[in-house]
Scaffold this motif. Structure first.
Motif, PDB file in Angstrom:
ATOM      1  N   LEU A 100       6.821 -10.569  12.796  1.00 18.54           N
ATOM      2  CA  LEU A 100       7.589  -9.566  12.067  1.00 18.54           C
ATOM      3  C   LEU A 100       9.075  -9.482  12.435  1.00 18.54           C
ATOM      4  O   LEU A 100       9.922  -9.409  11.555  1.00 18.54           O
ATOM      5  CB  LEU A 100       6.939  -8.188  12.220  1.00 18.54           C
ATOM      6  N   ARG A 112       1.202 -10.608   1.184  1.00 14.54           N
ATOM      7  CA  ARG A 112       2.289  -9.928   1.879  1.00 14.54           C
ATOM      8  C   ARG A 112       2.405 -10.424   3.323  1.00 14.54           C
ATOM      9  O   ARG A 112       3.492 -10.642   3.845  1.00 14.54           O
ATOM     10  CB  ARG A 112       1.997  -8.425   1.857  1.00 14.54           C
ATOM     11  N   GLU A 113       1.255 -10.633   3.954  1.00 15.49           N
ATOM     12  CA  GLU A 113       1.278 -11.109   5.337  1.00 15.49           C
ATOM     13  C   GLU A 113       1.720 -12.569   5.389  1.00 15.49           C
ATOM     14  O   GLU A 113       2.415 -12.984   6.317  1.00 15.49           O
ATOM     15  CB  GLU A 113      -0.108 -10.896   5.964  1.00 15.49           C
ATOM     16  N   VAL A 157       5.420 -12.820   5.479  1.00 15.77           N
ATOM     17  CA  VAL A 157       5.944 -12.595   6.832  1.00 15.77           C
ATOM     18  C   VAL A 157       5.929 -13.900   7.631  1.00 15.77           C
ATOM     19  O   VAL A 157       6.931 -14.277   8.269  1.00 15.77           O
ATOM     20  CB  VAL A 157       5.122 -11.497   7.549  1.00 15.77           C
ATOM     21  N   THR A 201      12.750  -0.981   2.053  1.00 13.58           N
ATOM     22  CA  THR A 201      12.177   0.059   2.916  1.00 13.58           C
ATOM     23  C   THR A 201      11.147   0.888   2.142  1.00 13.58           C
ATOM     24  O   THR A 201      10.126   1.286   2.690  1.00 13.58           O
ATOM     25  CB  THR A 201      13.244   0.978   3.551  1.00 13.58           C
ATOM     26  N   GLN A 202      11.403   1.102   0.849  1.00 14.87           N
ATOM     27  CA  GLN A 202      10.407   1.803   0.033  1.00 14.87           C
ATOM     28  C   GLN A 202       9.116   0.994  -0.042  1.00 14.87           C
ATOM     29  O   GLN A 202       8.017   1.542  -0.019  1.00 14.87           O
ATOM     30  CB  GLN A 202      10.939   2.055  -1.386  1.00 14.87           C
ATOM     31  N   ALA A 250       8.074  -1.020   2.267  1.00 14.25           N
ATOM     32  CA  ALA A 250       7.435  -0.909   3.582  1.00 14.25           C
ATOM     33  C   ALA A 250       6.623   0.379   3.661  1.00 14.25           C
ATOM     34  O   ALA A 250       5.482   0.389   4.145  1.00 14.25           O
ATOM     35  CB  ALA A 250       8.482  -0.951   4.688  1.00 14.25           C
ATOM     36  N   LYS A 251       7.186   1.455   3.147  1.00 14.02           N
ATOM     37  CA  LYS A 251       6.469   2.731   3.116  1.00 14.02           C
ATOM     38  C   LYS A 251       5.220   2.612   2.253  1.00 14.02           C
ATOM     39  O   LYS A 251       4.124   3.026   2.650  1.00 14.02           O
ATOM     40  CB  LYS A 251       7.405   3.811   2.565  1.00 14.02           C
ATOM     41  N   TRP A 253       3.530  -0.014   1.598  1.00 14.49           N
ATOM     42  CA  TRP A 253       2.521  -0.840   2.250  1.00 14.49           C
ATOM     43  C   TRP A 253       1.892  -0.173   3.458  1.00 14.49           C
ATOM     44  O   TRP A 253       0.750  -0.458   3.815  1.00 14.49           O
ATOM     45  CB  TRP A 253       3.085  -2.222   2.591  1.00 14.49           C
ATOM     46  N   MET A 254       2.626   0.736   4.091  1.00 19.10           N
ATOM     47  CA  MET A 254       2.012   1.520   5.168  1.00 19.10           C
ATOM     48  C   MET A 254       0.822   2.285   4.583  1.00 19.10           C
ATOM     49  O   MET A 254      -0.296   2.208   5.095  1.00 19.10           O
ATOM     50  CB  MET A 254       3.032   2.492   5.768  1.00 19.10           C
ATOM     51  N   TYR A 255       1.046   2.983   3.481  1.00 16.17           N
ATOM     52  CA  TYR A 255      -0.030   3.773   2.879  1.00 16.17           C
ATOM     53  C   TYR A 255      -1.113   2.880   2.269  1.00 16.17           C
ATOM     54  O   TYR A 255      -2.293   3.195   2.344  1.00 16.17           O
ATOM     55  CB  TYR A 255       0.548   4.762   1.858  1.00 16.17           C
ATOM     56  N   THR A 278      -2.031  -0.042   3.331  1.00 17.74           N
ATOM     57  CA  THR A 278      -2.826  -0.578   4.434  1.00 17.74           C
ATOM     58  C   THR A 278      -3.820   0.472   4.919  1.00 17.74           C
ATOM     59  O   THR A 278      -5.008   0.175   5.125  1.00 17.74           O
ATOM     60  CB  THR A 278      -1.899  -1.013   5.592  1.00 17.74           C
ATOM     61  N   ILE A 279      -3.340   1.691   5.076  1.00 21.96           N
ATOM     62  CA  ILE A 279      -4.227   2.783   5.489  1.00 21.96           C
ATOM     63  C   ILE A 279      -5.349   2.964   4.464  1.00 21.96           C
ATOM     64  O   ILE A 279      -6.530   3.006   4.809  1.00 21.96           O
ATOM     65  CB  ILE A 279      -3.423   4.095   5.646  1.00 21.96           C
ATOM     66  N   TYR A 283      -5.823  12.319   4.821  1.00 18.58           N
ATOM     67  CA  TYR A 283      -4.515  12.909   4.514  1.00 18.58           C
ATOM     68  C   TYR A 283      -4.478  14.421   4.644  1.00 18.58           C
ATOM     69  O   TYR A 283      -3.417  14.995   4.813  1.00 18.58           O
ATOM     70  CB  TYR A 283      -4.054  12.480   3.121  1.00 18.58           C
ATOM     71  N   GLU A 313       6.255   7.514   8.691  1.00 20.76           N
ATOM     72  CA  GLU A 313       6.965   7.179   7.462  1.00 20.76           C
ATOM     73  C   GLU A 313       8.466   7.120   7.726  1.00 20.76           C
ATOM     74  O   GLU A 313       9.154   6.204   7.270  1.00 20.76           O
ATOM     75  CB  GLU A 313       6.636   8.235   6.403  1.00 20.76           C
ATOM     76  N   VAL A 315       9.285   3.997   9.562  1.00 20.05           N
ATOM     77  CA  VAL A 315       9.221   2.832   8.677  1.00 20.05           C
ATOM     78  C   VAL A 315      10.474   2.780   7.793  1.00 20.05           C
ATOM     79  O   VAL A 315      11.095   1.731   7.636  1.00 20.05           O
ATOM     80  CB  VAL A 315       7.925   2.856   7.825  1.00 20.05           C
ATOM     81  N   LEU A 316      10.848   3.935   7.248  1.00 19.52           N
ATOM     82  CA  LEU A 316      12.028   3.979   6.374  1.00 19.52           C
ATOM     83  C   LEU A 316      13.310   3.638   7.140  1.00 19.52           C
ATOM     84  O   LEU A 316      14.249   3.095   6.575  1.00 19.52           O
ATOM     85  CB  LEU A 316      12.147   5.349   5.702  1.00 19.52           C
ATOM     86  N   ASN A 321      13.365   1.457   9.458  1.00 21.88           N
ATOM     87  CA  ASN A 321      13.182   0.107   9.985  1.00 21.88           C
ATOM     88  C   ASN A 321      12.924   0.066  11.480  1.00 21.88           C
ATOM     89  O   ASN A 321      13.189  -0.939  12.130  1.00 21.88           O
ATOM     90  CB  ASN A 321      14.417  -0.754   9.696  1.00 21.88           C
ATOM     91  N   SER A 355       5.430  -1.550   8.684  1.00 21.58           N
ATOM     92  CA  SER A 355       4.385  -0.795   7.991  1.00 21.58           C
ATOM     93  C   SER A 355       2.998  -1.113   8.549  1.00 21.58           C
ATOM     94  O   SER A 355       2.126  -0.258   8.588  1.00 21.58           O
ATOM     95  CB  SER A 355       4.428  -1.081   6.493  1.00 21.58           C
ATOM     96  N   PHE A 356       2.808  -2.350   9.024  1.00 23.87           N
ATOM     97  CA  PHE A 356       1.530  -2.738   9.618  1.00 23.87           C
ATOM     98  C   PHE A 356       1.230  -1.886  10.847  1.00 23.87           C
ATOM     99  O   PHE A 356       0.154  -1.316  10.998  1.00 23.87           O
ATOM    100  CB  PHE A 356       1.550  -4.198  10.084  1.00 23.87           C
ATOM    101  N   ALA A 368       2.685   0.893  11.866  1.00 27.40           N
ATOM    102  CA  ALA A 368       2.596   2.319  11.545  1.00 27.40           C
ATOM    103  C   ALA A 368       1.197   2.656  11.031  1.00 27.40           C
ATOM    104  O   ALA A 368       0.590   3.645  11.453  1.00 27.40           O
ATOM    105  CB  ALA A 368       3.643   2.689  10.505  1.00 27.40           C
ATOM    106  N   ALA A 369       0.678   1.807  10.142  1.00 24.76           N
ATOM    107  CA  ALA A 369      -0.658   2.042   9.585  1.00 24.76           C
ATOM    108  C   ALA A 369      -1.713   1.985  10.687  1.00 24.76           C
ATOM    109  O   ALA A 369      -2.607   2.834  10.766  1.00 24.76           O
ATOM    110  CB  ALA A 369      -0.966   1.022   8.498  1.00 24.76           C
ATOM    111  N   LEU A 383      -4.250   4.931  11.855  1.00 26.71           N
ATOM    112  CA  LEU A 383      -5.703   4.753  11.787  1.00 26.71           C
ATOM    113  C   LEU A 383      -6.350   4.945  13.150  1.00 26.71           C
ATOM    114  O   LEU A 383      -7.420   5.545  13.263  1.00 26.71           O
ATOM    115  CB  LEU A 383      -6.033   3.366  11.212  1.00 26.71           C
TER     116      LEU A 383
END
Lengths: 363, 363
Positions: A82, A170-171, A174, A305-306, A308-309, A311-313, A315-316, B325, B338, B341-342, B344, B348-349, B351-352, B356
């Motif tokens: 990353l 996506r991975e 990277v 960055t949006q 990334a956000k 994808w955070m959600y 992934t969860i 949530y 979040e 992540v925003l 940087n 996102s990985f 953070a998720a 979890l």
């Protein structure tokens, strides 16, 4: 850096890796078989960072693996890659089956390689696709591009459950970026969820169109046109030139009716012929123009960055849902309930409740 | 069956219910206050089935409540209403802020009531919306329609977390159908997830447009045009007539470029003026034409069962995700992650994964 392409799971073609030149040259197939021992995350990362595309290919295979033990190593590889990722331009390419996606990607990719770009193509394995492409089979695809020294072509199956392939793409991005690729083309099939996912991981989303309506456009999902940052009308050649040029005007008018894009960019259409290699530079110039525009007004970084956000959600969410959907007992019950709902035997509310109750009992 | 509208949470206007005519007529506010005791699911259902719109309104409030105890009763009410539901025509209406959605719904709704239809309008409470509408406030909306004997108008807040409002709208549809309403207009705001959700619960999806581009169209999400089964170009009046008619031609051409719809229906555009009440019948005739078309080729029923399947999975998914949530500790951590992540600071990985892991420890 990259010397030869290593273009899919079957490991066709020669592979010469930097850093191993002093080893005696052997049959690459044998070499591959020898390497089939389990590597550590560090070994993968070290290989990727020095641009070893055999190692990159193996790491992608690891990422795509569903084995829990592979997933643990894959996650470590991704995390270590990353800090070295994020520096490419990511372009999503979609279109109806028969629009000539792979020929177009080959033409555009060859052009980019000749410009000195380091190009990774995340393509769809045509054998996994129910389209005209699959009749031709794997071997006819991207032969010209695959001999380019700077190209890495990676076909992956298009079949995807619940965000599966998308997350892996996506991975894979990277990993490719960490390996030094500066331009990444991501092919999608034009149907289903994959477009939304692809749109959420690229900087520019290109729609490949052909002239004609009705049957010819069947197979693409509505809504995709409004996602596009630009349209390329392919097959502008032979007796089709006039029609393609007329289509360009029609698309221009249609695009002007759409709500403005978040970036402020006004999408437009170009004509091209992937077979005759005309108009390809113009399509690339459209993409470059967009990238400049988006970088200048700050949208490029904001979108990243949006994403990334997002994808955070994502992934969860997929982790939370996988526990349910990957349970074999739930899977069987879900199929039964779905059938009952489709036959109007029970309501969706009750079916959902029964499934959730069954899941809670299992936990 | 329904005699007076009972048109929102504030319980404005008189309410005369069938079956209670022989009671002494009292101040409806006092009556409402008296009824504020907890009713049983059976009482709600009995009231709904005899078309008591006060009871219907209260049941909708119950469905929209986040109190766990209310949700238990609400679920029982919905399940008992389900066998009586499904017989209406459901129409989704969306458009940019300023397109005149509420004026249009009022004009169309009044026309439908005059045709003898029993009409339910699930509108957006403008006070919840950051748009021009909110300046005007609640009171100016749908005054004409709200005096129609056959109309039930229900404004609900547009703010929606994770599928929240959408799911409640769907359940509200069930209650309205059980109460005997044969035509349901569902207003959505033209942005965000709500359109996909609305599209998944209606038979016909109408996009309300106005002429002009750029700023005027800001506030609608791209992709919505391709979802539409038809477009109504509003404000075709005064000095705007020519422009509106030209827009109709442009939209006709643009719609022809889209991939074919699943139903086989070719969407088209009509002009109208909600203020002058012209073209409203033509818009309704477009909708009727579609409904006939879709019923004849079997798509109407097929779409309904597909929607039921979709909602089975949506219901499951939102249950599974809500546990995560709606956890206050997770919520706080998610906001923190979040932000990181925003900025940087982390991927996102990671953070998720951290979220979890935190969730698994809490369980």
């Amino acid at each position: 850096m990259m010397q030869h392409p290593e273009n899919d799971k079957a490991y066709k073609g020669l592979t010469v890796n930097e850093g191993v030149e002093n080893l005696p040259q052997v049959n690459p197939y044998a070499k591959f078989r020898r390497q089939k021992r389990v590597l550590s995350a560090e070994e993968y990362v070290e290989g990727i960072l020095r641009g070893d595309i055999t190692m990159l290919g193996q790491a992608v295979t690891l990422v795509e693996s569903n084995l829990p033990s592979d997933q643990v190593v894959a996650q470590q590889v991704i995390e270590q890659c990353l800090p070295h990722a994020g520096k490419s331009v990511r372009i999503g390419i979609t279109g109806v089956p028969g629009a000539g996606k792979s020929t177009f990607i080959e033409a555009l990719g060859t052009e980019l390689c000749q410009q000195g770009k380091h190009l990774a193509v995340l393509a769809i394995d045509p054998s996994s696709e129910r389209s005209k492409g699959s009749i031709l089979g794997d071997k006819t695809r991207m032969n010209e591009l695959s001999v380019q020294a700077n190209a890495f072509i990676r076909p992956s199956p298009s079949a995807g459950s619940l965000g599966g392939v998308a997350r892996k793409t996506r991975e894979t991005i990277v990993l490719c970026e960490a390996a030094g690729f500066d331009t990444i083309l991501i092919e999608t099939v034009g149907v289903g969820q994959s477009e939304t996912a692809a749109h959420s991981m690229v900087d520019f989303f290109l729609l490949l169109q052909v002239t004609g309506t009705g049957d010819e456009l069947q197979g693409i999902k509505r809504g995709i046109m409004e996602m596009a940052d630009g349209i390329a009308i392919n097959k502008c050649d032979g007796s089709n030139i006039e029609r393609a040029q007329a289509a360009r005007v029609s698309f221009k008018n249609a695009l002007a009716l759409f709500p403005p894009t978040e970036s402020g960019w006004q999408p437009y259409a170009e004509t091209c012929s992937a077979v005759e290699k005309t108009g390809i530079k113009e399509v690339w110039s459209m993409i470059e123009k967009y990238i400049r525009f988006a970088r200048e007004n700050g949208y490029f970084d904001r979108k990243r960055t949006q994403q990334a956000k997002y994808w955070m959600y994502e992934t969860i969410n997929s982790h939370l849902l996988n526990g349910f959907y990957q349970n074999p007992e739930i899977e069987a019950l879900a199929q039964l309930m779905e059938k009952k709902v489709l036959n109007n035997e029970i309501s969706s509310f009750i079916a959902a409740t029964e499934l959730l109750n069954a899941y809670n009992k299992l936990k």
